[in-house]
Design a protein around this motif. Structure first.
Motif, PDB file in Angstrom:
ATOM      1  N   ARG A 282      41.090  46.726  37.896  1.00  0.00           N
ATOM      2  CA  ARG A 282      41.981  46.518  37.020  1.00  0.00           C
ATOM      3  C   ARG A 282      43.217  45.441  37.020  1.00  0.00           C
ATOM      4  O   ARG A 282      43.405  44.417  36.216  1.00  0.00           O
ATOM      5  N   ARG A 283      43.975  45.347  38.245  1.00  0.00           N
ATOM      6  CA  ARG A 283      44.860  44.291  38.661  1.00  0.00           C
ATOM      7  C   ARG A 283      44.248  42.975  38.751  1.00  0.00           C
ATOM      8  O   ARG A 283      44.796  42.140  38.127  1.00  0.00           O
ATOM      9  N   ARG A 284      43.147  43.007  39.392  1.00  0.00           N
ATOM     10  CA  ARG A 284      42.628  41.603  39.545  1.00  0.00           C
ATOM     11  C   ARG A 284      42.017  41.001  38.371  1.00  0.00           C
ATOM     12  O   ARG A 284      42.048  39.892  38.164  1.00  0.00           O
ATOM     13  N   LEU A 285      41.597  41.953  37.281  1.00  0.00           N
ATOM     14  CA  LEU A 285      40.997  41.319  36.077  1.00  0.00           C
ATOM     15  C   LEU A 285      42.132  41.347  35.280  1.00  0.00           C
ATOM     16  O   LEU A 285      41.859  40.726  33.937  1.00  0.00           O
ATOM     17  N   GLY A 286      43.393  41.584  35.436  1.00  0.00           N
ATOM     18  CA  GLY A 286      44.362  41.629  34.433  1.00  0.00           C
ATOM     19  C   GLY A 286      44.251  42.430  33.262  1.00  0.00           C
ATOM     20  O   GLY A 286      44.973  42.312  32.261  1.00  0.00           O
ATOM     21  N   LEU A 287      43.817  43.654  33.476  1.00  0.00           N
ATOM     22  CA  LEU A 287      43.571  44.612  32.701  1.00  0.00           C
ATOM     23  C   LEU A 287      44.794  45.657  32.890  1.00  0.00           C
ATOM     24  O   LEU A 287      45.558  45.716  33.542  1.00  0.00           O
ATOM     25  N   ALA A 288      44.881  46.380  31.550  1.00  0.00           N
ATOM     26  CA  ALA A 288      45.989  47.503  31.592  1.00  0.00           C
ATOM     27  C   ALA A 288      45.624  48.414  32.703  1.00  0.00           C
ATOM     28  O   ALA A 288      44.435  48.702  32.808  1.00  0.00           O
ATOM     29  N   PRO A 289      46.701  49.123  33.201  1.00  0.00           N
ATOM     30  CA  PRO A 289      46.326  50.044  34.407  1.00  0.00           C
ATOM     31  C   PRO A 289      46.011  51.384  33.734  1.00  0.00           C
ATOM     32  O   PRO A 289      46.355  51.586  32.442  1.00  0.00           O
TER      33      PRO A 289
END
Length: 131
Positions: free
Chosen positions: A82-89
């Motif tokens: 999620r961090r790598r893809l810029g998604l909400a945690p």
């Protein structure tokens, strides 16, 4: 631990549906024999897939008291993805890699439901009609 041969009502059918959906998703993004590049992912599709894995891991954690620890790397890996893809945690993780806040709702799909504020429409003067 040996699992029973019969699951609780609805468990087998839902698990089967999840497995089928995962296979269909894989076939969609990785077409066989076409030489085509893998399918394109949207932000929403990636988030949906991550939530499906997270929720399935939460469900599997109920199988055995130690299953939650065994599944901790899944949650840590998905948090990193999620961090790598810029998604909400999703859920914050503890030092052990376990979700800090256990799920308390039946439908955890909440990470992307962000309210978008739009400016109000300009006010229009009342129309005057003559009769």
């Amino acid at each position: 631990m040996e699992l029973p041969t019969i699951a609780a009502p609805g468990v087998r059918e839902r698990a089967d549906a999840v497995a089928d959906a995962a296979c269909h998703l894989y076939d969609t993004v990785m077409p066989w024999g076409t030489g085509a590049a893998p399918g394109r992912w949207s932000r929403t599709a990636a988030e949906d897939a991550a939530e499906a894995i997270e929720t399935t891991a939460h469900a599997l954690a109920s199988i055995d008291p130690g299953a939650e620890l065994v599944l901790a790397p899944v949650h840590a890996a998905l948090a990193d993805l999620r961090r790598r893809l810029g998604l909400a945690p999703a859920d914050p993780l503890t030092v052990d890699g376990l979700p800090a806040t256990p799920r308390t709702v039946g439908n955890p799909r909440r990470t992307r439901w962000v309210r978008v504020l739009t400016p109000p429409s300009p006010r229009q003067p009342p129309s005057r009609t003559t009769s």
